[in-house]
Design a protein around this motif. Structure first.
Motif, PDB file in Angstrom:
ATOM      1  N   ILE A   1      -3.664   4.176   0.283  1.00 49.45           N
ATOM      2  CA  ILE A   1      -4.188   3.684  -0.992  1.00 49.45           C
ATOM      3  C   ILE A   1      -3.568   2.312  -1.216  1.00 49.45           C
ATOM      4  O   ILE A   1      -2.351   2.172  -1.292  1.00 49.45           O
ATOM      5  CB  ILE A   1      -3.849   4.634  -2.150  1.00 49.45           C
ATOM      6  N   ASP A   2      -4.416   1.280  -1.274  1.00 48.45           N
ATOM      7  CA  ASP A   2      -3.876  -0.071  -1.371  1.00 48.45           C
ATOM      8  C   ASP A   2      -3.422  -0.402  -2.783  1.00 48.45           C
ATOM      9  O   ASP A   2      -3.544   0.415  -3.707  1.00 48.45           O
ATOM     10  CB  ASP A   2      -4.865  -1.114  -0.830  1.00 48.45           C
ATOM     11  N   ALA A   3      -2.908  -1.624  -2.960  1.00 49.22           N
ATOM     12  CA  ALA A   3      -2.334  -2.014  -4.257  1.00 49.22           C
ATOM     13  C   ALA A   3      -3.363  -2.041  -5.366  1.00 49.22           C
ATOM     14  O   ALA A   3      -3.020  -1.937  -6.540  1.00 49.22           O
ATOM     15  CB  ALA A   3      -1.673  -3.381  -4.131  1.00 49.22           C
ATOM     16  N   ALA A   4      -4.658  -2.180  -5.012  1.00 46.99           N
ATOM     17  CA  ALA A   4      -5.714  -2.201  -6.020  1.00 46.99           C
ATOM     18  C   ALA A   4      -6.227  -0.809  -6.348  1.00 46.99           C
ATOM     19  O   ALA A   4      -7.052  -0.651  -7.261  1.00 46.99           O
ATOM     20  CB  ALA A   4      -6.874  -3.069  -5.544  1.00 46.99           C
ATOM     21  N   GLY A   5      -5.775   0.203  -5.604  1.00 46.26           N
ATOM     22  CA  GLY A   5      -6.222   1.567  -5.853  1.00 46.26           C
ATOM     23  C   GLY A   5      -7.358   2.020  -4.974  1.00 46.26           C
ATOM     24  O   GLY A   5      -7.880   3.128  -5.157  1.00 46.26           O
ATOM     25  N   ASN A   6      -7.769   1.217  -3.997  1.00 49.57           N
ATOM     26  CA  ASN A   6      -8.813   1.622  -3.063  1.00 49.57           C
ATOM     27  C   ASN A   6      -8.257   2.627  -2.060  1.00 49.57           C
ATOM     28  O   ASN A   6      -7.178   2.429  -1.497  1.00 49.57           O
ATOM     29  CB  ASN A   6      -9.370   0.412  -2.299  1.00 49.57           C
ATOM     30  N   GLU A   7      -8.988   3.712  -1.826  1.00 49.13           N
ATOM     31  CA  GLU A   7      -8.568   4.740  -0.889  1.00 49.13           C
ATOM     32  C   GLU A   7      -9.218   4.499   0.473  1.00 49.13           C
ATOM     33  O   GLU A   7     -10.430   4.324   0.576  1.00 49.13           O
ATOM     34  CB  GLU A   7      -8.953   6.130  -1.403  1.00 49.13           C
ATOM     35  N   GLY A   8      -8.381   4.502   1.504  1.00 47.54           N
ATOM     36  CA  GLY A   8      -8.895   4.333   2.861  1.00 47.54           C
ATOM     37  C   GLY A   8      -9.396   5.652   3.440  1.00 47.54           C
ATOM     38  O   GLY A   8      -9.209   6.725   2.855  1.00 47.54           O
ATOM     39  N   ALA A   9     -10.030   5.555   4.597  1.00 47.30           N
ATOM     40  CA  ALA A   9     -10.511   6.743   5.285  1.00 47.30           C
ATOM     41  C   ALA A   9      -9.343   7.602   5.750  1.00 47.30           C
ATOM     42  O   ALA A   9      -8.239   7.091   6.006  1.00 47.30           O
ATOM     43  CB  ALA A   9     -11.401   6.350   6.459  1.00 47.30           C
ATOM     44  N   VAL A  10      -9.595   8.888   5.854  1.00 43.88           N
ATOM     45  CA  VAL A  10      -8.563   9.830   6.295  1.00 43.88           C
ATOM     46  C   VAL A  10      -8.608   9.950   7.808  1.00 43.88           C
ATOM     47  O   VAL A  10      -9.670  10.132   8.397  1.00 43.88           O
ATOM     48  CB  VAL A  10      -8.779  11.209   5.644  1.00 43.88           C
ATOM     49  N   SER A  11      -7.459   9.813   8.440  1.00 43.87           N
ATOM     50  CA  SER A  11      -7.370  10.060   9.883  1.00 43.87           C
ATOM     51  C   SER A  11      -6.641  11.386  10.108  1.00 43.87           C
ATOM     52  O   SER A  11      -6.262  12.061   9.158  1.00 43.87           O
ATOM     53  CB  SER A  11      -6.654   8.889  10.592  1.00 43.87           C
ATOM     54  N   SER A  12      -6.454  11.748  11.368  1.00 43.38           N
ATOM     55  CA  SER A  12      -5.837  13.043  11.657  1.00 43.38           C
ATOM     56  C   SER A  12      -4.984  12.932  12.887  1.00 43.38           C
ATOM     57  O   SER A  12      -5.381  12.276  13.852  1.00 43.38           O
ATOM     58  CB  SER A  12      -6.923  14.113  11.872  1.00 43.38           C
TER      59      SER A  12
ATOM     60  N   ALA B   1       0.840  -1.197   0.000  1.00 39.37           N
ATOM     61  CA  ALA B   1       0.000   0.000   0.000  1.00 39.37           C
ATOM     62  C   ALA B   1       0.877   1.250   0.000  1.00 39.37           C
ATOM     63  O   ALA B   1       2.060   1.210   0.339  1.00 39.37           O
ATOM     64  CB  ALA B   1      -0.923   0.002   1.203  1.00 39.37           C
ATOM     65  N   THR B   2       0.257   2.363  -0.370  1.00 40.69           N
ATOM     66  CA  THR B   2       0.955   3.653  -0.401  1.00 40.69           C
ATOM     67  C   THR B   2       0.366   4.560   0.666  1.00 40.69           C
ATOM     68  O   THR B   2      -0.849   4.739   0.747  1.00 40.69           O
ATOM     69  CB  THR B   2       0.803   4.322  -1.778  1.00 40.69           C
ATOM     70  N   LEU B   3       1.236   5.137   1.486  1.00 37.78           N
ATOM     71  CA  LEU B   3       0.804   6.077   2.516  1.00 37.78           C
ATOM     72  C   LEU B   3       0.966   7.493   1.984  1.00 37.78           C
ATOM     73  O   LEU B   3       2.019   7.856   1.457  1.00 37.78           O
ATOM     74  CB  LEU B   3       1.628   5.887   3.786  1.00 37.78           C
ATOM     75  N   GLN B   4      -0.087   8.286   2.112  1.00 41.89           N
ATOM     76  CA  GLN B   4      -0.053   9.670   1.665  1.00 41.89           C
ATOM     77  C   GLN B   4      -0.381  10.600   2.831  1.00 41.89           C
ATOM     78  O   GLN B   4      -1.133  10.236   3.745  1.00 41.89           O
ATOM     79  CB  GLN B   4      -1.042   9.901   0.522  1.00 41.89           C
ATOM     80  N   TYR B   5       0.188  11.806   2.752  1.00 39.97           N
ATOM     81  CA  TYR B   5      -0.023  12.802   3.798  1.00 39.97           C
ATOM     82  C   TYR B   5      -0.593  14.078   3.174  1.00 39.97           C
ATOM     83  O   TYR B   5      -0.308  14.416   2.022  1.00 39.97           O
ATOM     84  CB  TYR B   5       1.301  13.166   4.485  1.00 39.97           C
ATOM     85  N   SER B   6      -1.387  14.765   3.981  1.00 36.77           N
ATOM     86  CA  SER B   6      -1.913  16.057   3.556  1.00 36.77           C
ATOM     87  C   SER B   6      -2.033  16.959   4.778  1.00 36.77           C
ATOM     88  O   SER B   6      -2.287  16.490   5.893  1.00 36.77           O
ATOM     89  CB  SER B   6      -3.286  15.882   2.895  1.00 36.77           C
ATOM     90  N   LEU B   7      -1.863  18.253   4.555  1.00 37.36           N
ATOM     91  CA  LEU B   7      -2.073  19.222   5.629  1.00 37.36           C
ATOM     92  C   LEU B   7      -3.479  19.793   5.593  1.00 37.36           C
ATOM     93  O   LEU B   7      -3.975  20.303   6.602  1.00 37.36           O
ATOM     94  CB  LEU B   7      -1.044  20.345   5.535  1.00 37.36           C
ATOM     95  N   ASP B   8      -4.107  19.710   4.420  1.00 35.86           N
ATOM     96  CA  ASP B   8      -5.431  20.310   4.263  1.00 35.86           C
ATOM     97  C   ASP B   8      -6.497  19.332   3.768  1.00 35.86           C
ATOM     98  O   ASP B   8      -7.646  19.713   3.571  1.00 35.86           O
ATOM     99  CB  ASP B   8      -5.360  21.501   3.295  1.00 35.86           C
ATOM    100  N   GLY B   9      -6.136  18.081   3.527  1.00 32.65           N
ATOM    101  CA  GLY B   9      -7.089  17.105   3.029  1.00 32.65           C
ATOM    102  C   GLY B   9      -7.369  17.229   1.545  1.00 32.65           C
ATOM    103  O   GLY B   9      -8.242  16.545   1.016  1.00 32.65           O
TER     104      GLY B   9
END
Length: 223
Positions: A212-223, A183-191
């Motif tokens: 975002i997993d290997a199939a391209g599904n996006e998980g929920a955003v935490s904070s 999976a790929t971990l992404q970060y955002s400051l503003d969402g």
């Protein structure tokens, strides 16, 4: 259109059947050739009387079609070739137009439709052409993953200072748990704007991570 060379002729008892490919030269046998055939037939009785001529045009096709080429219509995710996708639609390319495409999933019976199931799918695909010739079977395996990954859990690697739990630290490095394989971990400051790295700045930091997993599904955003 047929793959069968035999021709059925119905005549009266005691007559002889003659064949011709040009309605001029007649023989007692006929062997069709691959492709289009036009054959004339007539019967001759013991007195030498000829019947009216019957004509038959048909296509002989004994050639087995090539094995089909199977692929995912969309191999979604970070890799377009890992056969892990959130879409289970298949693309089947054939060497012939027409014919019947059939599928067998995980050792099941043959069917004209295919619906992928969550997880690993082992599919066999074959083509039966319009003459009834059946191609070799093509095996294709892929993984359907439509499940969104869990939201990542972040923590300070070191919450320095006296309390150790106040999230006031001299080190801005964070750790991440519950990350799926590949999976790929992404970060955002503003969402809104996302990147794959995070660098803390002096002062208050609010970081929003997602997976975002290997199939391209996006998980929920935490904070």
């Amino acid at each position: 259109i047929t793959k069968n060379e035999a021709i059925q002729v119905v005549t009266a008892t005691g007559t002889t059947v003659l064949y011709s490919t040009d309605a001029t030269t007649w023989t007692s046998t006929f062997t069709p050739a691959e492709g289009s055939n036009t054959v004339y037939a007539r019967s001759v009785d013991v007195s030498g009387n000829h019947s009216d001529t019957t004509v038959l045009t048909f296509t002989l096709d004994k050639t087995v079609p090539l094995a089909v080429v199977v692929s995912l219509t969309s191999d979604s995710g970070s890799s377009t070739s890992d056969k892990i996708s959130k879409s289970g639609n298949l693309s089947v390319n054939t060497s012939e137009t027409g014919g019947l495409i059939e599928y067998s999933t995980n050792g099941g019976s043959w069917a004209t439709t295919f619906a992928a199931a969550e997880g690993v799918n082992n599919v066999k695909v074959r083509l039966t052409d319009t003459a009834g010739n059946v191609s070799d079977v093509t095996d294709y395996s892929f993984t359907l993953d439509t499940q969104a990954p869990a939201a990542p859990v972040l923590a300070l690697v070191c919450d320095s200072g006296l309390l150790g739990t106040d999230k006031i630290t001299q080190t801005g490095t964070i750790s991440v748990s519950t990350l799926e394989t590949s999976a790929t971990l992404q970060y955002s400051l503003d969402g809104v704007a996302w990147g794959t790295t995070f660098a803390a700045v002096e002062g208050v930091n609010t970081v929003k991570p997602r997976v975002i997993d290997a199939a391209g599904n996006e998980g929920a955003v935490s904070s």
